[in-house]
Design a protein around this motif. Structure first.
Motif, PDB file in Angstrom:
ATOM      1  N   THR A  36       0.913  -1.160   0.025  1.00  0.00           N
ATOM      2  CA  THR A  36       0.003  -0.069   0.037  1.00  0.00           C
ATOM      3  C   THR A  36       0.808   1.549   0.012  1.00  0.00           C
ATOM      4  OG1 THR A  36      -0.132   0.006   2.328  1.00  0.00           O
ATOM      5  CG2 THR A  36      -1.964  -1.267   1.273  1.00  0.00           C
TER       6      THR A  36
ATOM      7  N   ASN B  84      -2.533  -0.428 -10.115  1.00  0.00           N
ATOM      8  CA  ASN B  84      -2.363   0.124  -8.601  1.00  0.00           C
ATOM      9  C   ASN B  84      -3.648   0.773  -8.406  1.00  0.00           C
ATOM     10  OD1 ASN B  84       0.096  -0.688  -6.810  1.00  0.00           O
ATOM     11  ND2 ASN B  84       0.800  -0.495  -8.846  1.00  0.00           N
ATOM     12  N   LEU B  85      -3.719   1.813  -7.457  1.00  0.00           N
ATOM     13  CA  LEU B  85      -4.739   2.389  -7.244  1.00  0.00           C
ATOM     14  C   LEU B  85      -4.287   3.977  -7.151  1.00  0.00           C
ATOM     15  CD1 LEU B  85      -6.086   0.680  -3.996  1.00  0.00           C
ATOM     16  CD2 LEU B  85      -6.844   0.406  -6.530  1.00  0.00           C
TER      17      LEU B  85
ATOM     18  N   ASN C 205      -4.851   2.037 -13.589  1.00  0.00           N
ATOM     19  CA  ASN C 205      -4.947   2.843 -12.107  1.00  0.00           C
ATOM     20  C   ASN C 205      -6.242   3.688 -12.163  1.00  0.00           C
ATOM     21  OD1 ASN C 205      -2.363   2.732 -10.591  1.00  0.00           O
ATOM     22  ND2 ASN C 205      -1.650   2.417 -12.609  1.00  0.00           N
ATOM     23  N   ARG C 206      -5.995   4.743 -11.648  1.00  0.00           N
ATOM     24  CA  ARG C 206      -7.386   5.616 -11.310  1.00  0.00           C
ATOM     25  C   ARG C 206      -7.284   7.061 -11.706  1.00  0.00           C
ATOM     26  NH1 ARG C 206     -10.013   3.151  -5.698  1.00  0.00           N
ATOM     27  NH2 ARG C 206     -10.252   1.041  -6.364  1.00  0.00           N
TER      28      ARG C 206
ATOM     29  N   SER D 105      -3.757   7.868  -8.501  1.00  0.00           N
ATOM     30  CA  SER D 105      -4.796   8.962  -9.070  1.00  0.00           C
ATOM     31  C   SER D 105      -3.944  10.068  -9.449  1.00  0.00           C
ATOM     32  CB  SER D 105      -6.090   9.344  -8.252  1.00  0.00           C
ATOM     33  OG  SER D 105      -5.525   9.814  -7.047  1.00  0.00           O
TER      34      SER D 105
ATOM     35  N   THR E  97      -1.487   3.939  -3.415  1.00  0.00           N
ATOM     36  CA  THR E  97      -2.611   4.939  -3.708  1.00  0.00           C
ATOM     37  C   THR E  97      -1.733   6.323  -3.785  1.00  0.00           C
ATOM     38  OG1 THR E  97      -2.500   5.150  -1.414  1.00  0.00           O
ATOM     39  CG2 THR E  97      -4.230   3.918  -2.475  1.00  0.00           C
TER      40      THR E  97
ATOM     41  N   LYS F  41      -1.050  -2.246  -4.295  1.00  0.00           N
ATOM     42  CA  LYS F  41      -2.138  -1.476  -3.913  1.00  0.00           C
ATOM     43  C   LYS F  41      -1.860  -0.310  -3.445  1.00  0.00           C
ATOM     44  CE  LYS F  41      -5.136  -5.401  -2.329  1.00  0.00           C
ATOM     45  NZ  LYS F  41      -5.760  -6.024  -1.030  1.00  0.00           N
TER      46      LYS F  41
END
Length: 601
Positions: A437, A481-482, A504-505, A484, A461, A459
């Motif tokens: 993370t 992954n996450l 991703n985001r 942004s 962010t 994971k």
């Protein structure tokens, strides 16, 4: 009773008409050309060019013959000489000798017509810099053409030329010469005089050999000899010190060319030949390659010397006769893409081949025979051995400079992993397919040597600001992954050449990427990116691959067409309406040309 006779036709515009109705070129277009110096008559179905076009800067315009007062916008006496004329995609069978009446021309584009010849007077356009006569029926060129010594670009592809006169060597300022899709069987020795030439396309001809003198073209960066009848390449080609891209597809080569001094060469395309054996003597001279394409040959095996290609990023071996792979292939530090479809591989499980290049290289590295007692870290003298230590390949750290702790499904990287480095220079880190993370804070301990990092399938962010301390980084993989956003501090990564941000985001294109001028590859597919700034992207003049597929882009900016360094632009899977799918399917070059055509003048 009416003043007009019954049946008589009355023209309400009589007395106001200033031009003939059947004139193929609207007068307003000629009037605008006098102001701008540019005239576009492409795609008008012209069978001949009206004399008024050639005499545009000589004849007095119609408005000068009228008793009218002129505003600032209508001062015909302040007209500009015509410098650019586009006559493409018409039905022209000849060009008038009167073309000499436009001596200020810099650009003349008459491609896609039915021309059998060019006028001798074209040689009087002494300022001409770009001449495009492709897609015609030319079999020879006028002697006057060789007087155009200011030409920088000459495109003659898709004609019926069987030979080139030695006079071609007089065009000493040429930088871009396209002779593809003709009937040439050889090229003149005088071509060596074109020492400023940077791009030469000889593809789709009947050339059987290249003259040794071609090596004197010291500025040449791209040479395309695809689809000819070449059986060998002269070794002196290696003296072309600037050559970066060499295309030899669809010939009759049996061996890779020997290029002992061609250190600038980045791409070698040898697909669809008759190559059966890769020899160490050929490979040892290609250690600067980033892309080697050998698809559709008869290669039976790869030598262990393939490890000499330390800069290799892509290797295409599709449809050969390879049955096994050397384990050393897995040690190539920059290899990102390995294509092996259509080979009778027997020593590698089929399911492993479908998992991608990273998995395959990891497997090949695991097969390397390791020395006794050299594969695991020594047990601490004051503590029991931790379970994680058995997973650390110290041999890979010491010999391959690789720290691999992937596919462990762990939420953090144990300190023992970093302790195992023990001061060794690590260039590659693979922490993919875990449950991380956060980026391990001890990563900065590797800042002096780390060039390639894979943090995909975690994971994450956020990316910490400290990541910018890894200033030797060349490749970053952050897919799946996450994320942004990216910190603006990543601009400090001045060596960075590729970054993978797919899955991703991201809702917008990371601003920091516009400032990372060293980037050559950006993969940011399968996000939620809503737009791209084509003007700012042009600053990335090394960018060759941009994948924006499967995002939320509603409009493609026309300015993206000015990013001429792009060789692969993927936009499919976005909700925009233009460009249409038919344009996208034509490939990157056609797409960029389409976008450029839509830039407001």
């Amino acid at each position: 009773m009416s003043r007009f006779k019954r049946g008589a036709r009355v023209d309400s515009r009589a007395g106001f008409r200033q031009e003939k109705e059947d004139c193929p070129v609207p007068y307003g277009l000629l009037k605008a050309a006098r102001k701008s110096g540019q005239l576009n008559l492409s795609g008008r179905g012209l069978t001949e060019v009206p004399p008024s076009v050639w005499r545009l800067n000589l004849d007095t315009p119609q408005e000068a013959q009228q008793d009218l007062s002129f505003g600032a916008a209508d001062r015909w006496w302040e007209q500009t000489d015509l410098t650019k004329i586009l006559l493409a995609s018409n039905k022209l069978q000849n060009i008038s000798e009167d073309i000499k009446l436009l001596p200020a021309l810099l650009v003349l584009d008459i491609h896609d017509n039915q021309l059998n010849s060019l006028p001798e007077s074209i040689g009087e356009l002494e300022h001409l810099q770009k001449l495009v006569v492709s897609h015609n029926k030319l079999t020879e060129l006028p002697a006057g053409l060789w007087r155009l010594t200011n030409l920088h670009c000459l495109h003659m592809q898709q004609n019926q030329m069987e030979r080139l006169p030695p006079d071609l060597g007089q065009l000493v300022h040429l930088e871009d010469l396209d002779l593809s899709n003709n009937l040439l069987t050889d090229i003149p020795e005088s071509l060596s005089n074109l020492t400023n030439l940077m791009k030469l396309n000889l593809s789709c001809n009947k050339i059987k050999s290249l003259p040794p003198s071609i090596s004197e073209m010291k500025s040449l960066k791209m040479l395309d000899c695809s689809r000819n009848q070449l059986e060998s390449i002269p070794p002196v080609l290696a003296q072309m010190q600037s050559l970066e891209q060499l295309y030899l597809r669809n010939n009759k080569l049996r061996f890779l060319p020997e290029l002992p001094c061609c250190k600038a060469l980045k791409e070698l395309h040898c697909g669809n030949n008759q190559i059966e054996v890769l020899e160490a003597d050929h490979l040892k001279h290609l250690n600067g390659l980033s892309f080697l394409e050998l698809r559709e040959n008869k290669v039976k095996s790869l030598p262990e010397e393939i490890t000499l290609l330390q800069g290799l990023e892509r290797l295409d071996l599709t449809n050969n006769d390879i049955s096994s792979l050397p384990s050393g292939l897995g040690t190539l530090p920059k290899l990102k893409s390995l294509s092996l479809e259509g080979n009778p591989l027997r020593t590698i499980r089929r399911d492993l081949l479908t998992k991608g290049t990273g998995e395959l290289l990891t497997y090949l590295r695991s097969r390397i025979q390791e020395p006794p007692n050299g594969d695991l870290r020594e047990e601490p003298k004051t503590a029991m051995t931790l379970p994680s230590q058995a997973k650390i390949n110290v041999h890979a750290i010491k010999t391959l400079k690789t720290l691999d702790y992937s596919e462990k499904q762990e939420a953090s990287i144990p300190d023992e992993v970093f302790d195992a480095v023990d001061g060794s220079p690590v260039t590659n880190v693979n922490f993919s397919k875990n449950q991380l993370t956060a980026v391990p804070h001890r990563m900065t301990e590797l800042k002096d040597s780390l060039a390639d990092i894979n943090l995909g399938f975690n994971k994450l962010t956020t990316i910490p600001v400290d990541f910018s301390k890894l200033q030797q980084l060349v490749h970053i993989d952050l897919r799946n992954n996450l994320l942004s956003s990216l910190p603006t501090e990543l601009e400090a990564l001045t060596q960075l050449r590729s970054i993978i941000l797919s899955f991703n985001r991201f809702k917008s294109f990371p601003d920091v990427l516009y400032h990372t001028s060293s980037l050559e590859t950006i993969l940011i597919s399968n996000n939620q990116v809503g737009g791209i700034d084509g003007v700012r992207l042009k600053i990335l003049n090394r960018l060759s691959t941009l994948d924006l597929s499967n995002n939320d882009i509603m409009q493609v900016p026309p300015e993206l067409g000015n990013c001429t360094s792009l060789r692969a632009l993927m936009l499919d899977g976005n909700p925009f309406r233009n460009p249409r799918a038919a344009v996208l399917s034509k490939g990157t070059d056609a797409l960029l040309e389409y976008l450029r055509s839509r830039i407001p003048k």
